[in-house]
Every structure is written in structure tokens, then in C-alpha cells.
Write a protein that holds these residues in place. Structure first.
Motif, PDB file in Angstrom:
ATOM      1  N   LYS A 191      -6.340  -9.526  -0.724  1.00 46.08           N
ATOM      2  CA  LYS A 191      -7.155  -8.306  -0.689  1.00 46.08           C
ATOM      3  C   LYS A 191      -6.958  -7.559  -1.994  1.00 46.08           C
ATOM      4  O   LYS A 191      -5.897  -7.640  -2.621  1.00 46.08           O
ATOM      5  N   GLU A 220      -7.109  -1.891  -0.644  1.00 43.17           N
ATOM      6  CA  GLU A 220      -7.946  -2.201   0.511  1.00 43.17           C
ATOM      7  C   GLU A 220      -7.058  -2.477   1.728  1.00 43.17           C
ATOM      8  O   GLU A 220      -5.867  -2.740   1.597  1.00 43.17           O
ATOM      9  N   GLU A 221      -7.655  -2.437   2.923  1.00 48.11           N
ATOM     10  CA  GLU A 221      -6.871  -2.598   4.145  1.00 48.11           C
ATOM     11  C   GLU A 221      -6.841  -4.030   4.646  1.00 48.11           C
ATOM     12  O   GLU A 221      -5.799  -4.533   5.070  1.00 48.11           O
ATOM     13  N   ALA A 222      -7.975  -4.711   4.608  1.00 47.59           N
ATOM     14  CA  ALA A 222      -8.099  -6.023   5.253  1.00 47.59           C
ATOM     15  C   ALA A 222      -7.951  -7.173   4.257  1.00 47.59           C
ATOM     16  O   ALA A 222      -8.479  -7.126   3.144  1.00 47.59           O
ATOM     17  N   VAL A 227      -0.987  -8.558  13.743  1.00 45.82           N
ATOM     18  CA  VAL A 227      -2.203  -8.283  12.975  1.00 45.82           C
ATOM     19  C   VAL A 227      -3.304  -7.760  13.886  1.00 45.82           C
ATOM     20  O   VAL A 227      -3.217  -7.837  15.111  1.00 45.82           O
ATOM     21  N   LYS A 228      -4.339  -7.247  13.245  1.00 48.90           N
ATOM     22  CA  LYS A 228      -5.601  -6.955  13.930  1.00 48.90           C
ATOM     23  C   LYS A 228      -6.646  -7.847  13.285  1.00 48.90           C
ATOM     24  O   LYS A 228      -7.000  -7.666  12.114  1.00 48.90           O
ATOM     25  N   GLN A 266     -11.008 -12.516   8.409  1.00 51.89           N
ATOM     26  CA  GLN A 266     -10.437 -11.251   7.944  1.00 51.89           C
ATOM     27  C   GLN A 266      -9.464 -10.682   8.968  1.00 51.89           C
ATOM     28  O   GLN A 266      -9.690 -10.784  10.174  1.00 51.89           O
ATOM     29  N   ILE A 299      -6.116  -7.426   9.435  1.00 52.39           N
ATOM     30  CA  ILE A 299      -5.290  -6.329   8.932  1.00 52.39           C
ATOM     31  C   ILE A 299      -3.851  -6.597   9.367  1.00 52.39           C
ATOM     32  O   ILE A 299      -3.596  -6.821  10.559  1.00 52.39           O
ATOM     33  N   TRP A 300      -2.931  -6.596   8.433  1.00 50.78           N
ATOM     34  CA  TRP A 300      -1.510  -6.834   8.725  1.00 50.78           C
ATOM     35  C   TRP A 300      -0.865  -5.539   9.177  1.00 50.78           C
ATOM     36  O   TRP A 300      -1.007  -4.496   8.527  1.00 50.78           O
ATOM     37  N   GLN A 307       5.021   0.085   8.607  1.00 48.71           N
ATOM     38  CA  GLN A 307       4.105   1.203   8.427  1.00 48.71           C
ATOM     39  C   GLN A 307       4.858   2.491   8.125  1.00 48.71           C
ATOM     40  O   GLN A 307       4.426   3.310   7.306  1.00 48.71           O
TER      41      GLN A 307
END
Length: 348
Positions: free
Chosen positions: A200, A204-206, A241-242, A248, A250-251, A270
Motif C-alpha cells: 500500500k 493509505e489504510e488498505a 485483518v478486515k 484488498q 486492512i491489517w 493500534q
């Protein structure tokens, strides 16, 4: 299109300014091993392993969450990984590339494989914390760990495209990197997936996966990687993750690090990201047994004890604030410099 095999050396490949064939590389390898600097000897060892009769390389896993273990990695899978990297980051033959990672580890080995297969002009630099200190040239591409990037902020403009791996990029470093004209990516991967399988742009997030890779979640919401050109079977990770789509995600953090404090799930990574701008030493947060909460959140800081003001925790949520602060003289770490949380706590 037929994929090259691992004995292929692209006609555009150069090492330190010289066109070299497979035979040339084997001769260079012996020279590095006999007369080279320690980092060059590691390159020589890998070259001889790469061009031997075996169709695999033996590598060590990092040991971040358990004991390091040797695994066999197929050379053709490493070639496939190199091709995926070239396609994803648009890296053409003839580009000028700086190799400044230790070749003992998978990321350093893969920089060499990419150069053979994709036809890069590769310059070797000693893998120090200051990789651009003596760099005069402008490079089209390089790979570093975040610490190297942190120590090279004033010179990163000499690299047009940069990938970072080996550790998470902190929010503080990400903010600094976004002020630099270089195209910078944070990568996700591991030895088992032959370095990165997703990347990424910094900030960025994803993450987006590389070609021929799909991702999903298991019942723990941990990442499952289906990379048929790299691994014979899916890799089930301990990374929570999501998943946004099959390419794609998100960790969120490590499953084995998640803290259940009074029924609230806390992701240390986080919390650490929120604190990273305010604590200038190495640190981590961890759950320790607590009679009332089940687990309580503890902040562990490396070095001598000092007073940490309450303002450091102002960005944390109600349940994210540490119940205790512990100081450890020296963190335990893997050979590649990653902090081992459990062993570090054992000496607290």
C-alpha cells in the motif's frame, strides 16, 4: 507467456556496473566469499546456492512469534514472486536499483533474484542503518526496512520508488515520508510467502495484493493467503485483518498479541501507533494476567526508568490507557532485529 526458470539471467542484468552471466556470477561468488566484506560473503553464499543443482533454497523463518525454523522454498516460486513484484510496481528491465538489505534474509535474497530475472542494473551497498550515506547515483527502485528510511530522510529523494518491509511503518514516520517526492510503499509478507504479497502507499489504510494472490479470513478473522504460484497450499497467518475484497485487506494486529481486558479486545499494534509520536524509545504494549480484568494493559519501555507525562496518552481511548508502565534495560530480539515481546517481558 513462458516463465523463465531459475537459471535464467536477463541480458540487461548488471551487478555493480558489469554485465554478468551465470558463470560470471559463480566466479564473483567465490571472490566475494574469499575476499569480500561480510555482506558480500553473504551475497556469494546465496549465488552459489541459487545456481547449484537443487531446485530449492533453505531459509530460516524470522522467529518473531516463535522459534526460527528452516523451511524449503522452491526457486521457481521465488522467480514467480520476482515476476509479480515487477508487474505490480511496474519495474522494467534496465532500471537502476540499490540493494541495501542483508542477503542472509529472504528480502535480501529476493532483491538479487528480481535483478537476475527482471534485468536490473543492481548496485550492492552495505546493509547499514544509513544506506544512502555514500550514494551518488539516482536510483529507480530500492527496498529498505523502516529504520533505514528513517535515517535517510534527507536523501530519499535519490530513490524514485521505494518499498519498506520487515517492520510496521509508524504513523510518525509515515507522516515524514509523505513529504518526500519518492513513491513509497509499505509491504506485507513473510518468509513463507517469499517476501511481500501485498503493498500500500504509505499513509493509505488498505493493502492490495500482488498478481495471482487471493486473500480471505478464517474463523478468527485472521488472514489466509492463497498464492498458488508461491506456495503449494494456503498460508494461514496470525494476523487479524478486515478483508475488503479478495485482493484488498486492512491489517489490524497480531492474533497472539490481542489483549482481552474486562471483555474489551485491544489490539496492541493500534495502541502503539497512537503512542509512536510521543515516545522516542523502543516500546510495546502487552496484556498481563489480572484478577479483576483477566488481562491488564501494560506499557513496556526499553531503557532506564523516567517520568512519562499523562499527556502522552491523550489520544488513547478509555480502555487503551496502560494500567502500568514497566521499564526493561534491553529488549530481546530476533537475529533480524525484531523485538520478541514475551522474552522481553521475562526479564522485566
Amino acid at each position: 507467456m513462458n516463465r523463465p526458470d531459475y537459471h535464467f539471467v536477463h541480458s540487461s542484468f548488471k551487478l555493480n556496473g558489469f554485465h554478468l552471466t551465470e558463470d560470471d556470477l559463480c566466479r564473483i561468488a567465490y571472490s566475494f566469499i574469499k575476499e569480500g566484506e561480510p555482506f558480500e560473503r553473504a551475497v556469494g553464499d546465496f549465488l552459489l546456492d541459487w545456481f547449484d543443482k537443487n531446485d530449492y533454497i533453505v531459509m530460516q523463518t524470522s522467529g518473531t512469534t516463535g522459534e526460527p525454523k528452516p523451511i524449503r522454498v522452491e526457486k521457481q516460486a521465488m522467480v514467480n514472486s520476482a515476476l509479480a513484484t515487477g508487474a505490480f510496481f511496474d519495474l522494467d528491465p534496465g532500471i537502476k536499483v540499490l540493494h541495501c538489505l542483508p542477503t542472509q534474509y529472504v528480502a535480501g535474497k529476493m532483491m538479487l533474484v528480481r535483478a537476475f530475472i527482471l534485468g536490473w542494473e543492481l548496485d550492492l551497498a552495505e546493509p547499514t542503518s544509513y544506506p544512502l550515506r555514500r550514494a551518488d547515483a539516482v536510483y529507480d527502485f530500492s527496498a529498505m526496512v523502516p529504520l533505514q528510511a528513517q535515517h535517510s530522510l534527507d536523501k530519499l529523494h535519490k530513490v524514485k520508488k521505494l518499498i519498506l518491509g520487515g517492520a510496521k511503518v509508524s504513523s510518525a514516520l509515515a507522516a515524514q515520508l509523505q513529504q518526500i517526492p519518492t513513491e513509497i510503499y509499505e509491504t506485507y509478507g513473510m518468509t513463507e510467502t517469499i517476501t511481500h504479497i501485498a503493498a500500500k502507499r504509505v499513509g493509505e489504510e488498505a493493502f492490495t495484493v500482488l498478481p495471482n494472490i487471493n486473500v480471505s479470513e478464517d474463523e478468527r478473522h485472521c488472514l489466509v493467503i492463497d498464492a498458488y504460484t508461491l506456495c503449494n497450499e494456503p498460508v494461514v497467518t496470525n494476523d487479524v485483518v478486515k478483508v475488503i475484497s479478495d485482493n484488498q485487506f486492512i491489517w489490524l494486529g497480531r492474533y497472539d498479541n490481542v489483549i482481552n481486558s474486562g471483555g474489551v479486545k485491544l489490539f496492541p499494534e493500534q495502541i502503539e501507533e497512537k503512542l509512536s509520536a510521543y515516545i522516542d524509545r523502543r516500546f510495546f504494549v502487552k496484556g498481563v494476567p489480572d484478577e479483576e480484568l483477566g488481562e491488564k494493559l501494560v506499557l513496556v519501555v526499553e531503557g532506564d526508568a523516567y517520568d512519562i507525562p499523562a499527556s502522552v496518552f491523550k489520544k488513547l481511548g478509555k480502555f487503551e490507557k496502560p494500567k502500568e508502565i514497566v521499564f526493561v534495560e534491553k529488549f530481546a530480539e530476533t537475529n533480524s532485529g525484531k523485538v520478541i515481546r514475551e522474552k522481553s517481558m521475562a526479564v522485566a
